[in-house]
Design an enzyme around this catalytic site. Sequence first.
Site, PDB file in Angstrom:
ATOM      1  CG  HIS A 139       0.804 -24.834  -6.423  1.00 51.48           C
ATOM      2  ND1 HIS A 139       2.111 -24.745  -6.266  1.00 51.48           N
ATOM      3  CD2 HIS A 139       0.710 -24.738  -7.835  1.00 51.48           C
ATOM      4  CE1 HIS A 139       2.709 -24.440  -7.384  1.00 51.48           C
ATOM      5  NE2 HIS A 139       1.826 -24.746  -8.299  1.00 51.48           N
ATOM      6  CG  HIS A 151      -0.017 -26.656 -12.788  1.00 52.75           C
ATOM      7  ND1 HIS A 151      -0.444 -27.104 -11.833  1.00 52.75           N
ATOM      8  CD2 HIS A 151       0.788 -25.620 -12.785  1.00 52.75           C
ATOM      9  CE1 HIS A 151       0.246 -26.430 -10.754  1.00 52.75           C
ATOM     10  NE2 HIS A 151       0.980 -25.433 -11.403  1.00 52.75           N
ATOM     11  CD  GLU A 205       2.250 -21.518 -10.704  1.00 56.80           C
ATOM     12  OE1 GLU A 205       1.926 -22.723 -10.646  1.00 56.80           O
ATOM     13  OE2 GLU A 205       3.089 -21.198 -11.326  1.00 56.80           O
ATOM     14  CG  ASP A 231       3.925 -24.267 -15.106  1.00 63.84           C
ATOM     15  OD1 ASP A 231       4.258 -23.051 -14.914  1.00 63.84           O
ATOM     16  OD2 ASP A 231       4.099 -25.175 -14.486  1.00 63.84           O
TER      17      ASP A 231
END
Length: 390
Positions: free
Chosen positions: A197, A218, A128, A282
């Site tokens: 992100h 996500h 990530e 997560d």
Amino acid sequence: MLFIKNAKIVLETGILWDGVLAVEGDRIAAVGKASEIEIPKDAEVLDAQGLYVGPGFVDIHVHGGGGHFFYAEPEEAAEHFLRHGETSILATLYYDLPKKEFAEAIERVKEARNRGGAAQAIAGFYMEGPYMNPKYGACAEKNKWRGTIRKEDFQEIVDRAGTLARVWAVAPEREGLEPFLSYAKEINPGVVFSVGHSEASPEQVRSLKFYGLRLQTHCMDATGRVEKWAGTRGCGPDEACFLDSDMYAEIICDSQGIHVNPDMIRLILKVKGMEKVILITDSFVSEEPGPKELEYIQDLVFDANGGLNGSRLTLDVACRNLMTHTNCGIAQAFMMAAGNPARVIGMEHEIGTIAVGKRANLVLVDDMFHVKKVLVGGKVWQQEQRKKNV
């Protein structure tokens, strides 16, 4: 050979209500109705007592749990999730690690995998970062990778992770990203890139399809949209995922629908279809307090700023939450918690569904997804140890 009888076996095509499953070594040897498979009198038998037998859960996005981060204590973290039926895990490393600690974490996890034990459940890495948009996500101020993207910074990390780096999450709008994408794909041609992100437009997301971008980190969390016209809603990574029939959407399905509102979960399922949705935990380790109005929720984690910082979920609980928030049943939950994640990381020939020849990673659950037994490679996972730690 081990025979599991009196089982409701969850298959890709439906549920076998009075099923028998045979395991030879670490592989599934036979699956069928009780009337079709004869169990020898001297065979080793596990009576499922009417429980559902499904494929072991595949959690592709998980930082740690039970008080243990994967980057620091991989065996202990893996043991926590194995107790909840997660037989395949991608240890997730975050952008808050500087280069040296990133490299050390990779080696620590690799060494744990080589020792076996609980760490055998770690199937690789979900990276990530490091190159996501520093405006978004938990602990954004701790992002160590805000500067220019340079090969001398990322090469060692990519080399050390090698083919175990199954997913790299990136923000397509980051300047100078393509040399990183090219090198990561050169080291691991089968790597999957995920948009995470990010405030990338659908056009920017589509521009990276060439490299193998086919996942959204996500969905509906840590995303933004660049507004082009005052008073209108721009299109960002979520819309890009909706529009692309090849892309999978990750969902954090907590008990109260805080990460993703239940109506939004239902919309995602309607637009993407169940075959393109992946349940993730997560899961993160943090004791930071959250907002007063969310203190009662036990499966959320917060950062020092009071923002969401992942969850305390395990996939058995995420499956139960999914059934609460939607009209999905047990078979569909298994699809999103095992079959789809295995498929997106290219491991569907080994794990994710129950079929002859696949690895005998299995979980026995009741109709509320309470885990009763876990099998890893055809063997019941250390029941005495599991009971002691539950």
